[in-house]
Design an enzyme around this catalytic site. Structure first.
Site, PDB file in Angstrom:
ATOM      1  N   TYR A 135      -2.313  -5.889   2.013  1.00  0.00           N
ATOM      2  CA  TYR A 135      -3.288  -4.683   1.833  1.00  0.00           C
ATOM      3  C   TYR A 135      -3.477  -5.303   0.121  1.00  0.00           C
ATOM      4  CZ  TYR A 135      -5.490  -0.212   0.119  1.00  0.00           C
ATOM      5  OH  TYR A 135      -5.952   0.394  -1.197  1.00  0.00           O
ATOM      6  N   LYS A 187       1.403   0.307 -10.548  1.00  0.00           N
ATOM      7  CA  LYS A 187       2.905   0.622  -9.963  1.00  0.00           C
ATOM      8  C   LYS A 187       3.321   1.877 -11.302  1.00  0.00           C
ATOM      9  CE  LYS A 187       1.131   0.538  -5.758  1.00  0.00           C
ATOM     10  NZ  LYS A 187       0.632   1.936  -4.970  1.00  0.00           N
ATOM     11  N   ASP A 205      -0.206 -10.740  -5.916  1.00  0.00           N
ATOM     12  CA  ASP A 205      -0.037  -9.644  -5.928  1.00  0.00           C
ATOM     13  C   ASP A 205       1.427  -8.171  -6.213  1.00  0.00           C
ATOM     14  OD1 ASP A 205      -1.193  -7.008  -5.853  1.00  0.00           O
ATOM     15  OD2 ASP A 205      -2.196  -7.305  -3.930  1.00  0.00           O
TER      16      ASP A 205
HETATM   17  N1  PMP Z   1      -2.282  -4.775  -4.378  1.00  0.00           N
HETATM   18  C1  PMP Z   1      -0.850  -3.853  -3.547  1.00  0.00           C
HETATM   19  C2  PMP Z   1       0.183  -4.643  -3.237  1.00  0.00           C
HETATM   20  C3  PMP Z   1      -1.036  -2.550  -3.566  1.00  0.00           C
HETATM   21  O1  PMP Z   1      -0.190  -2.512  -2.573  1.00  0.00           O
HETATM   22  C4  PMP Z   1      -1.819  -1.562  -3.937  1.00  0.00           C
HETATM   23  C5  PMP Z   1      -1.775  -0.356  -3.486  1.00  0.00           C
HETATM   24  N2  PMP Z   1      -0.945   0.103  -2.426  1.00  0.00           N
HETATM   25  C6  PMP Z   1      -3.292  -2.354  -4.470  1.00  0.00           C
HETATM   26  C7  PMP Z   1      -2.910  -3.650  -4.593  1.00  0.00           C
HETATM   27  C8  PMP Z   1      -4.086  -1.192  -5.433  1.00  0.00           C
HETATM   28  O2  PMP Z   1      -3.735  -0.827  -6.605  1.00  0.00           O
HETATM   29  P1  PMP Z   1      -4.261   0.732  -7.316  1.00  0.00           P
HETATM   30  O3  PMP Z   1      -3.580   1.780  -6.019  1.00  0.00           O
HETATM   31  O4  PMP Z   1      -3.272   1.072  -8.015  1.00  0.00           O
HETATM   32  O5  PMP Z   1      -5.628   0.451  -6.981  1.00  0.00           O
END
Ligand code: PMP
Length: 465
Positions: free
Chosen positions: A167, A285, A257
């Site tokens: 994701y 995060k 990511d």
């Molecule tokens: N990349 C990864 C690996 C994630 O787990 C998430 C959110 N769970 C995101 C991007 C998106 O981040 P945000 O919810 O801060 O937009």
């Protein structure tokens, strides 16, 4: 007559019985949340601010957080292992974070180019191996969108490669392949929006080699080094090394990511943990420990595309955001990064991971005691669980019936443990989870497995009734 005949043959529906008992206890313990849910659902779709924040019969509404605990509106305290889906690696309201924010209280939330932005970027440059340059944004989603735009501008190519089960946030172009097929996630994602996104199986070195050698239109490969959506099946280090070598040879930008793994797999993130340095990295995060902040960090050469001072021959991306240099998130991040560095120096990362390993052992014993098939995927301070008679694999992940697991998470709320949300299976521990919290968690799992008819429901499920 016929109905009673069927009942005698099939017997009780133990999953339904389990759900009914657990939900009844939940309702009795959470009247305040029920009242708020009624109000909230008249103004917020699903009574919450995101699909996964709702769960049946109605979600908990939290009043506050403190260390590894969240306190709901009825005043009940929960050991919080969900950590708001990851950011709370320091727990709730850590003094390193609240203190850093308090220091900037008289600066204001937004001023143009605050000094704290430079200090925070310098801290990232110090701890993240690939971080020669830093661009701050508001969220993980924005960081991923920008990193992809930088890669496209830099290479002059359009295609991107993502892996099944990974994701990467809310942008349309990534909302496919969350399971083992190219299916898009939910309605509202046009086919055209995912037309430039190629998908590949993670850890498939032959597939990777074939794809990269057969095309010359790929701008970037993006990977979540812990593969969360598909069940926390980690990425092989050898595969990451291959990915690094082959993208480099082909002039393709490699993006890690690290929205989840950043600071969580160590202060230098997954890239330091595995010893593989990507070109660009997305962070969010845990970086700001609960405040809203994202960042793209990476190679100075590639990030020149975001530099108004770059030579005229460098293709320039447009990239801007009203809240990119908000002082409170930056202060929180600086406080948090200093704390991660301190914890790293004093061996606290390894100590937390060892506690989580012991927790896994305790959970396994609790389930084994009830004859319930139970499996855990664990990486550092992250965990996902499976109630299943078979050892789950990523390929079979989509076929696992998570009904009992969701019920387990609901049942645990009745014992004061938010191990995950019943709509999620993500468990993120913080440095504030000490042995006492983990012992209480194991004890709560033992209690709910004995109190509700999980063992019977499990037996019925595996017999296919
Ligand atoms: N990349 C990864 C690996 C994630 O787990 C998430 C959110 N769970 C995101 C991007 C998106 O981040 P945000 O919810 O801060 O937009």
């Amino acid at each position: 007559v016929m109905v009673s005949e069927v009942r005698t043959r099939v017997g009780k529906d133990w999953v339904a019985e389990c759900r009914q008992q657990i939900a009844a206890d939940y309702r009795a313990r959470t009247p305040g949340s029920f009242e708020l849910f009624k109000r909230a659902s008249k103004v917020l779709p699903g009574g919450a601010s995101g699909n996964l924040r709702y769960f049946a019969p109605y979600p908990l509404y939290m009043k506050s957080g403190d260390g590894c605990h969240s306190i709901d509106v009825d005043g009940t305290s929960y050991i919080d292992c969900f950590s708001c889906n990851g950011p709370l690696l320091l727990g709730h309201r850590h003094p390193a974070v609240t203190g850093a924010m308090a220091e900037l209280a008289d600066v204001g939330s937004l001023v143009v180019n605050p000094e704290i932005m430079i200090r925070c970027a310098e801290a990232l440059q110090r701890v993240i191996p690939c971080a020669e340059r830093v661009r701050f944004l508001n969220s993980g989603t924005e960081a991923v969108m920008s990193a992809i735009r930088y890669a496209r501008a830099y290479t002059g190519k359009d295609k991107i490669v993502k892996f099944y089960g990974h994701y990467h946030g809310q942008d349309d172009q990534f909302l496919l392949g969350l399971g083992p097929s190219r299916e898009t996630l939910g309605a509202g994602v046009p086919k055209e929006a995912v037309a430039n996104t190629l998908t590949l199986r993670c850890n498939d070195s032959v597939g990777l080699e074939e794809l990269l050698s057969s095309r010359d239109d790929i701008a970037a490969v993006i990977i979540d080094p812990a593969m969360h959506s598909g069940g926390l099946w980690g990425v092989d280090r050898d595969f990451l090394i291959q990915l690094r070598t082959q993208t480099q040879a082909a002039g393709i930008v490699l993006i890690f990511d690290e929205v989840i793994t950043g600071f969580r797999m160590g202060v230098g993130g997954a890239q330091a943990y595995y010893g593989v340095t990507p070109d660009l990295t997305t962070l969010a995060k845990a970086m700001a420990a609960g405040e809203k902040l994202g960042a793209v960090v990476g190679s100075a050469e590639i990030m020149r595309v975001a530099d108004p001072l770059a030579d005229e021959c460098v293709p320039r991306v447009f990239q801007s955001g009203t809240g990119n240099d908000g002082t409170m998130p930056l202060a929180a991040a600086l406080g948090a990064i200093h704390e991660y560095e301190r914890l790293s120096r004093s061996g606290e990362y390894e100590a937390l991971w060892a506690r989580v390993e012991r927790l896994e052992q305790g959970l396994k014993e609790a389930f084994a005691g009830q004859g319930i098939g139970f499996h855990v995927n664990r990486l550092c301070s992250m965990m996902q669980m499976f109630i299943s008679d078979r050892s789950p694999s990523y390929e079979a992940y989509a076929d696992i019936n998570n009904e009992l697991l969701d019920l387990l998470y609901l049942a645990l709320l009745n014992e004061g443990v938010m191990l995950s949300l019943p709509t999620s299976n993500h468990i993120y521990f913080s440095f504030m989870h000490d042995q006492t919290a983990f012992d209480a968690t194991i004890s709560a799992v033992r209690t709910v497995l004995a109190k509700y008819p999980f063992a019977r429901a499990y037996q019925q499920q595996i017999e296919g009734n």
